[in-house]
Write a protein that holds these residues in place. Sequence first.
Motif, PDB file in Angstrom:
ATOM      1  N   GLN A  96      -0.207   1.431 -12.176  1.00  0.00           N
ATOM      2  CA  GLN A  96      -1.170   0.338 -12.317  1.00  0.00           C
ATOM      3  C   GLN A  96      -0.620  -0.985 -11.788  1.00  0.00           C
ATOM      4  O   GLN A  96      -1.337  -1.739 -11.152  1.00  0.00           O
ATOM      5  CB  GLN A  96      -1.578   0.190 -13.790  1.00  0.00           C
ATOM      6  CG  GLN A  96      -2.761  -0.711 -13.992  1.00  0.00           C
ATOM      7  CD  GLN A  96      -4.031  -0.170 -13.365  1.00  0.00           C
ATOM      8  OE1 GLN A  96      -4.262   1.028 -13.360  1.00  0.00           O
ATOM      9  NE2 GLN A  96      -4.847  -1.035 -12.829  1.00  0.00           N
ATOM     10  N   ILE A  97       0.655  -1.254 -11.996  1.00  0.00           N
ATOM     11  CA  ILE A  97       1.246  -2.506 -11.514  1.00  0.00           C
ATOM     12  C   ILE A  97       1.242  -2.543  -9.992  1.00  0.00           C
ATOM     13  O   ILE A  97       0.916  -3.562  -9.387  1.00  0.00           O
ATOM     14  CB  ILE A  97       2.659  -2.695 -12.079  1.00  0.00           C
ATOM     15  CG1 ILE A  97       2.568  -2.919 -13.589  1.00  0.00           C
ATOM     16  CG2 ILE A  97       3.377  -3.861 -11.408  1.00  0.00           C
ATOM     17  CD1 ILE A  97       3.897  -3.000 -14.281  1.00  0.00           C
ATOM     18  N   ALA A  98       1.578  -1.413  -9.360  1.00  0.00           N
ATOM     19  CA  ALA A  98       1.572  -1.347  -7.899  1.00  0.00           C
ATOM     20  C   ALA A  98       0.163  -1.573  -7.355  1.00  0.00           C
ATOM     21  O   ALA A  98      -0.021  -2.229  -6.329  1.00  0.00           O
ATOM     22  CB  ALA A  98       2.117  -0.006  -7.420  1.00  0.00           C
ATOM     23  N   LYS A  99      -0.837  -1.056  -8.064  1.00  0.00           N
ATOM     24  CA  LYS A  99      -2.232  -1.248  -7.640  1.00  0.00           C
ATOM     25  C   LYS A  99      -2.635  -2.715  -7.763  1.00  0.00           C
ATOM     26  O   LYS A  99      -3.299  -3.265  -6.883  1.00  0.00           O
ATOM     27  CB  LYS A  99      -3.158  -0.378  -8.488  1.00  0.00           C
ATOM     28  CG  LYS A  99      -4.603  -0.455  -8.073  1.00  0.00           C
ATOM     29  CD  LYS A  99      -5.459   0.468  -8.915  1.00  0.00           C
ATOM     30  CE  LYS A  99      -6.893   0.449  -8.475  1.00  0.00           C
ATOM     31  NZ  LYS A  99      -7.734   1.339  -9.290  1.00  0.00           N
ATOM     32  N   GLU A 100      -2.216  -3.370  -8.846  1.00  0.00           N
ATOM     33  CA  GLU A 100      -2.546  -4.789  -9.048  1.00  0.00           C
ATOM     34  C   GLU A 100      -1.860  -5.667  -8.005  1.00  0.00           C
ATOM     35  O   GLU A 100      -2.448  -6.631  -7.520  1.00  0.00           O
ATOM     36  CB  GLU A 100      -2.156  -5.217 -10.453  1.00  0.00           C
ATOM     37  CG  GLU A 100      -3.031  -4.608 -11.530  1.00  0.00           C
ATOM     38  CD  GLU A 100      -2.523  -4.882 -12.935  1.00  0.00           C
ATOM     39  OE1 GLU A 100      -1.559  -5.666 -13.081  1.00  0.00           O
ATOM     40  OE2 GLU A 100      -3.093  -4.308 -13.874  1.00  0.00           O
ATOM     41  N   VAL A 101      -0.621  -5.344  -7.659  1.00  0.00           N
ATOM     42  CA  VAL A 101       0.101  -6.110  -6.646  1.00  0.00           C
ATOM     43  C   VAL A 101      -0.586  -5.969  -5.286  1.00  0.00           C
ATOM     44  O   VAL A 101      -0.763  -6.946  -4.555  1.00  0.00           O
ATOM     45  CB  VAL A 101       1.577  -5.660  -6.563  1.00  0.00           C
ATOM     46  CG1 VAL A 101       2.272  -6.231  -5.344  1.00  0.00           C
ATOM     47  CG2 VAL A 101       2.314  -6.053  -7.822  1.00  0.00           C
ATOM     48  N   TYR A 102      -1.018  -4.752  -4.954  1.00  0.00           N
ATOM     49  CA  TYR A 102      -1.718  -4.526  -3.690  1.00  0.00           C
ATOM     50  C   TYR A 102      -3.056  -5.265  -3.678  1.00  0.00           C
ATOM     51  O   TYR A 102      -3.413  -5.899  -2.679  1.00  0.00           O
ATOM     52  CB  TYR A 102      -1.932  -3.029  -3.467  1.00  0.00           C
ATOM     53  CG  TYR A 102      -2.748  -2.721  -2.246  1.00  0.00           C
ATOM     54  CD1 TYR A 102      -2.276  -3.022  -0.981  1.00  0.00           C
ATOM     55  CD2 TYR A 102      -4.005  -2.145  -2.351  1.00  0.00           C
ATOM     56  CE1 TYR A 102      -3.035  -2.761   0.148  1.00  0.00           C
ATOM     57  CE2 TYR A 102      -4.765  -1.865  -1.242  1.00  0.00           C
ATOM     58  CZ  TYR A 102      -4.273  -2.176   0.004  1.00  0.00           C
ATOM     59  OH  TYR A 102      -5.038  -1.919   1.113  1.00  0.00           O
ATOM     60  N   ALA A 103      -3.788  -5.211  -4.782  1.00  0.00           N
ATOM     61  CA  ALA A 103      -5.074  -5.910  -4.852  1.00  0.00           C
ATOM     62  C   ALA A 103      -4.881  -7.422  -4.723  1.00  0.00           C
ATOM     63  O   ALA A 103      -5.671  -8.102  -4.054  1.00  0.00           O
ATOM     64  CB  ALA A 103      -5.785  -5.575  -6.158  1.00  0.00           C
ATOM     65  N   LYS A 104      -3.828  -7.960  -5.343  1.00  0.00           N
ATOM     66  CA  LYS A 104      -3.548  -9.391  -5.232  1.00  0.00           C
ATOM     67  C   LYS A 104      -3.220  -9.769  -3.788  1.00  0.00           C
ATOM     68  O   LYS A 104      -3.628 -10.821  -3.302  1.00  0.00           O
ATOM     69  CB  LYS A 104      -2.387  -9.763  -6.153  1.00  0.00           C
ATOM     70  CG  LYS A 104      -2.105 -11.228  -6.211  1.00  0.00           C
ATOM     71  CD  LYS A 104      -1.006 -11.540  -7.206  1.00  0.00           C
ATOM     72  CE  LYS A 104      -0.726 -13.024  -7.247  1.00  0.00           C
ATOM     73  NZ  LYS A 104       0.352 -13.351  -8.175  1.00  0.00           N
ATOM     74  N   CYS A 105      -2.500  -8.911  -3.102  1.00  0.00           N
ATOM     75  CA  CYS A 105      -2.179  -9.155  -1.700  1.00  0.00           C
ATOM     76  C   CYS A 105      -3.454  -9.183  -0.851  1.00  0.00           C
ATOM     77  O   CYS A 105      -3.628 -10.050  -0.001  1.00  0.00           O
ATOM     78  CB  CYS A 105      -1.221  -8.084  -1.193  1.00  0.00           C
ATOM     79  SG  CYS A 105      -0.771  -8.278   0.545  1.00  0.00           S
ATOM     80  N   LEU A 130       0.837  -1.199   0.000  1.00  0.00           N
ATOM     81  CA  LEU A 130       0.000   0.000   0.000  1.00  0.00           C
ATOM     82  C   LEU A 130       0.871   1.247   0.000  1.00  0.00           C
ATOM     83  O   LEU A 130       0.612   2.193  -0.735  1.00  0.00           O
ATOM     84  CB  LEU A 130      -0.931  -0.008   1.209  1.00  0.00           C
ATOM     85  CG  LEU A 130      -1.790   1.242   1.373  1.00  0.00           C
ATOM     86  CD1 LEU A 130      -2.739   1.395   0.196  1.00  0.00           C
ATOM     87  CD2 LEU A 130      -2.549   1.187   2.680  1.00  0.00           C
ATOM     88  N   GLU A 131       1.904   1.254   0.822  1.00  0.00           N
ATOM     89  CA  GLU A 131       2.811   2.394   0.864  1.00  0.00           C
ATOM     90  C   GLU A 131       3.480   2.618  -0.499  1.00  0.00           C
ATOM     91  O   GLU A 131       3.627   3.748  -0.947  1.00  0.00           O
ATOM     92  CB  GLU A 131       3.876   2.201   1.939  1.00  0.00           C
ATOM     93  CG  GLU A 131       3.351   2.341   3.343  1.00  0.00           C
ATOM     94  CD  GLU A 131       2.827   3.734   3.640  1.00  0.00           C
ATOM     95  OE1 GLU A 131       3.417   4.722   3.167  1.00  0.00           O
ATOM     96  OE2 GLU A 131       1.813   3.825   4.349  1.00  0.00           O
ATOM     97  N   ALA A 132       3.880   1.538  -1.165  1.00  0.00           N
ATOM     98  CA  ALA A 132       4.508   1.658  -2.479  1.00  0.00           C
ATOM     99  C   ALA A 132       3.532   2.242  -3.500  1.00  0.00           C
ATOM    100  O   ALA A 132       3.907   3.093  -4.313  1.00  0.00           O
ATOM    101  CB  ALA A 132       5.013   0.294  -2.943  1.00  0.00           C
ATOM    102  N   MET A 133       2.276   1.812  -3.457  1.00  0.00           N
ATOM    103  CA  MET A 133       1.277   2.314  -4.387  1.00  0.00           C
ATOM    104  C   MET A 133       1.005   3.798  -4.117  1.00  0.00           C
ATOM    105  O   MET A 133       0.973   4.611  -5.045  1.00  0.00           O
ATOM    106  CB  MET A 133      -0.021   1.524  -4.276  1.00  0.00           C
ATOM    107  CG  MET A 133      -1.086   1.987  -5.246  1.00  0.00           C
ATOM    108  SD  MET A 133      -2.674   1.182  -5.036  1.00  0.00           S
ATOM    109  CE  MET A 133      -3.287   1.984  -3.567  1.00  0.00           C
ATOM    110  N   LEU A 134       0.844   4.172  -2.858  1.00  0.00           N
ATOM    111  CA  LEU A 134       0.554   5.567  -2.527  1.00  0.00           C
ATOM    112  C   LEU A 134       1.739   6.474  -2.853  1.00  0.00           C
ATOM    113  O   LEU A 134       1.558   7.598  -3.318  1.00  0.00           O
ATOM    114  CB  LEU A 134       0.171   5.691  -1.057  1.00  0.00           C
ATOM    115  CG  LEU A 134      -1.159   5.045  -0.676  1.00  0.00           C
ATOM    116  CD1 LEU A 134      -1.405   5.191   0.816  1.00  0.00           C
ATOM    117  CD2 LEU A 134      -2.305   5.632  -1.465  1.00  0.00           C
TER     118      LEU A 134
END
Length: 84
Positions: free
Chosen positions: A58-67, A25-29
């Motif tokens: 978008q990749i950071a958002k997908e990684v967070y959603a997968k988590c 989440l921190e990486a995405m924000l």
Amino acid sequence: APRRRVTPPAAGRDATMSKSCAGMLEAMLTCVEATDCVKKHSLSACVKDGDKFPAECQIAKEVYAKCKRGQLDMRSRLRGNKGF
């Protein structure tokens, strides 16, 4: 003997979220904050609105959603969510 109550953790973002996804989440924000979207709109508007969400994050958002989805999957809950 009466049961002792467990006190909740300190207030803040980590109090309501598993620590395994906090780094993602921190990486995405951080990624969203570094874009031009935040200069025009608020951070929450950039994250919530799919049209305003920056393509480079978008990749950071997908990684967070997968988590977050992995927290609901019983197999990955037993093995542990792969986090930062």
